[in-house]
Every structure is written in C-alpha cells, then in structure tokens.
Design a protein around this motif. Structure first.
Motif, PDB file in Angstrom:
ATOM      1  N   MET A  41      46.103  51.836  36.516  1.00 13.74           N
ATOM      2  CA  MET A  41      45.551  53.130  36.927  1.00 13.74           C
ATOM      3  C   MET A  41      44.173  53.343  36.302  1.00 13.74           C
ATOM      4  SD  MET A  41      47.782  53.909  38.934  1.00 13.74           S
ATOM      5  CE  MET A  41      47.828  55.568  39.480  1.00 13.74           C
ATOM      6  N   GLY A  42      43.207  53.686  37.149  1.00 20.50           N
ATOM      7  CA  GLY A  42      41.871  54.009  36.683  1.00 20.50           C
ATOM      8  C   GLY A  42      40.953  52.823  36.472  1.00 20.50           C
ATOM      9  N   ASP A  43      41.408  51.596  36.797  1.00 23.22           N
ATOM     10  CA  ASP A  43      40.553  50.414  36.594  1.00 23.22           C
ATOM     11  C   ASP A  43      40.474  49.630  37.913  1.00 23.22           C
ATOM     12  OD1 ASP A  43      39.074  48.308  35.655  1.00 23.22           O
ATOM     13  OD2 ASP A  43      40.460  47.771  34.045  1.00 23.22           O
ATOM     14  N   ALA A  44      39.508  50.007  38.730  1.00 30.22           N
ATOM     15  CA  ALA A  44      39.358  49.378  40.050  1.00 30.22           C
ATOM     16  C   ALA A  44      39.038  47.895  39.924  1.00 30.22           C
ATOM     17  CB  ALA A  44      38.270  50.087  40.850  1.00 30.22           C
ATOM     18  N   ARG A  45      38.223  47.530  38.937  1.00 31.52           N
ATOM     19  CA  ARG A  45      37.847  46.127  38.749  1.00 31.52           C
ATOM     20  C   ARG A  45      39.094  45.281  38.483  1.00 31.52           C
ATOM     21  NH1 ARG A  45      36.982  42.888  34.320  1.00 31.52           N
ATOM     22  NH2 ARG A  45      35.552  41.159  34.644  1.00 31.52           N
ATOM     23  N   ALA A  46      39.946  45.734  37.600  1.00 38.92           N
ATOM     24  CA  ALA A  46      41.162  44.991  37.275  1.00 38.92           C
ATOM     25  C   ALA A  46      42.060  44.873  38.490  1.00 38.92           C
ATOM     26  CB  ALA A  46      41.905  45.685  36.130  1.00 38.92           C
ATOM     27  N   ASN A  47      42.155  45.923  39.279  1.00 35.30           N
ATOM     28  CA  ASN A  47      43.002  45.885  40.475  1.00 35.30           C
ATOM     29  C   ASN A  47      42.454  44.926  41.527  1.00 35.30           C
ATOM     30  OD1 ASN A  47      44.882  47.688  39.447  1.00 35.30           O
ATOM     31  ND2 ASN A  47      43.754  49.464  40.190  1.00 35.30           N
ATOM     32  N   VAL A  48      41.140  44.933  41.719  1.00 33.15           N
ATOM     33  CA  VAL A  48      40.525  44.009  42.687  1.00 33.15           C
ATOM     34  C   VAL A  48      40.732  42.570  42.241  1.00 33.15           C
ATOM     35  CG1 VAL A  48      38.323  43.232  43.645  1.00 33.15           C
ATOM     36  CG2 VAL A  48      38.862  45.661  43.602  1.00 33.15           C
ATOM     37  N   LEU A  49      40.530  42.291  40.967  1.00 35.15           N
ATOM     38  CA  LEU A  49      40.740  40.938  40.457  1.00 35.15           C
ATOM     39  C   LEU A  49      42.205  40.522  40.572  1.00 35.15           C
ATOM     40  CD1 LEU A  49      38.434  40.922  37.303  1.00 35.15           C
ATOM     41  CD2 LEU A  49      38.036  39.798  39.505  1.00 35.15           C
ATOM     42  N   LYS A  50      43.095  41.472  40.350  1.00 34.92           N
ATOM     43  CA  LYS A  50      44.525  41.192  40.473  1.00 34.92           C
ATOM     44  C   LYS A  50      44.891  40.834  41.916  1.00 34.92           C
ATOM     45  CE  LYS A  50      48.460  43.074  38.208  1.00 34.92           C
ATOM     46  NZ  LYS A  50      49.072  44.231  37.594  1.00 34.92           N
ATOM     47  N   VAL A  51      44.330  41.561  42.870  1.00 37.43           N
ATOM     48  CA  VAL A  51      44.580  41.277  44.285  1.00 37.43           C
ATOM     49  C   VAL A  51      44.009  39.910  44.657  1.00 37.43           C
ATOM     50  CG1 VAL A  51      43.979  41.972  46.640  1.00 37.43           C
ATOM     51  CG2 VAL A  51      44.750  43.677  44.995  1.00 37.43           C
ATOM     52  N   PHE A  52      42.791  39.628  44.219  1.00 38.28           N
ATOM     53  CA  PHE A  52      42.168  38.344  44.513  1.00 38.28           C
ATOM     54  C   PHE A  52      42.996  37.198  43.930  1.00 38.28           C
ATOM     55  CE2 PHE A  52      39.079  34.958  43.522  1.00 38.28           C
ATOM     56  CZ  PHE A  52      38.641  34.688  44.811  1.00 38.28           C
ATOM     57  N   ALA A  53      43.434  37.338  42.684  1.00 34.53           N
ATOM     58  CA  ALA A  53      44.249  36.298  42.050  1.00 34.53           C
ATOM     59  C   ALA A  53      45.574  36.122  42.777  1.00 34.53           C
ATOM     60  CB  ALA A  53      44.494  36.657  40.587  1.00 34.53           C
TER      61      ALA A  53
END
Length: 164
Positions: A41-53
């Motif tokens: 929650m609140g960390d778009a960068r981490a979520n995008v990287l998680k989706v990409f991975a």
C-alpha cells in the motif's frame, strides 16, 4: 520406397489447437495467481516491479515452449506434404530448438534472477540466481541438440547434392 508419405497435417493442426488451448490455460492460471497477489500500500513502484516480476517469471519460459510447439507444428505440416529436408525444414527445426533453448534459459536464469531482483530486493541487483531443475536443463539440451542436428543435416544434404 514409393507411395504417399504418411500425412502429418492432422497432427500439425491438432498441435496448433493444443498450443492455443494451453496458452489460454496459462493465461487463466496466471490471472488467478495475479488476483491473489498481495500489494504494498502506498508504493506504486514496488507494485509495478512486483507485477513485472510476476509476469516475467510466470509467462516467459512457457511462452517460449509454446512457440517451440507451434514451430514443431509447422515442421509436421511440411513433413506431411512430403517436403524434403530443405531450407524451410531446417529453419523450422532450428527455430524449434532455439525456442526450447531460450525457454530453458528463461526458466533457469532469467526468471529466478529477475523475480529475486524485482520481487524481493528492491534496492538493486543482487546477482544471478539459478533454478537448475532437471526438466528445464533437459529441455534446453534437447533444444540445443535439435538446433545442431538441423544445422548438421543441412550441411550433409548440401554435401550430398554436390556429388549428384
């Protein structure tokens, strides 16, 4: 030996239908796993990287394997038409072998490394991580063998044609 060669065209068609069904099943499976992911929650960068991975580790290797099956369907179609071991047959076999090797490389090196880098360690690259499953290594070696046999077969055919 005269006579019509055994037709592999139905096998080619069945293989291509199987590839389409397997692709749909892969997408459905990955979509189900994707929906179950937990988000930061609140960390778009981490979520995008998680989706990409996630997509990289879930789809890359099977995608190459499905491409190899599709190429193999084209090889069966050519064989069913009675096509000689010519340039298009060699390209099909080499392409099948290359897709198998790329899928194995993705499964053994790329997917685990990027999943670790993008999923767990958001602070930088932490080195290569290997997943040396027997299945993936075997598939890669079969791909290498198929690729080299197609290349060698083309060379032998060219040699034999020089004699004629």
């Amino acid at each position: 030996m005269s006579g019509r060669p055994f037709s592999l065209h139905p096998g080619s068609l069945a293989l291509k239908i199987a590839v389409i069904v397997l692709t749909a099943a892969l997408i459905a499976q990955c979509s189900t796993e994707y929906k179950a992911m937990t988000w930061v929650m609140g960390d778009a960068r981490a979520n995008v990287l998680k989706v990409f991975a996630f997509w990289l580790s879930s789809v890359l290797a099977p995608g190459f394997y499905l491409c190899a099956l599709w190429d193999l369907g084209n090889v069966f179609k050519r064989m069913g038409r009675g096509e000689a071991f010519g340039p298009s047959m060699v390209r099909g076999l080499q392409s099948t072998g290359l897709c198998l090797m790329m899928g194995a490389t993705a499964a053994v090196v790329l997917a685990p490394s990027f999943a670790k880098w993008l999923g767990d360690n958001l602070h930088g690259f932490s080195g290569l991580h290997l997943n040396l499953d027997i299945e993936n290594v075997t598939i890669g070696l079969i791909g290498l063998t198929l690729h080299l046999l197609a290349r060698r077969g083309a060379g032998v055919k060219a040699e034999l044609e020089q004699f004629v």
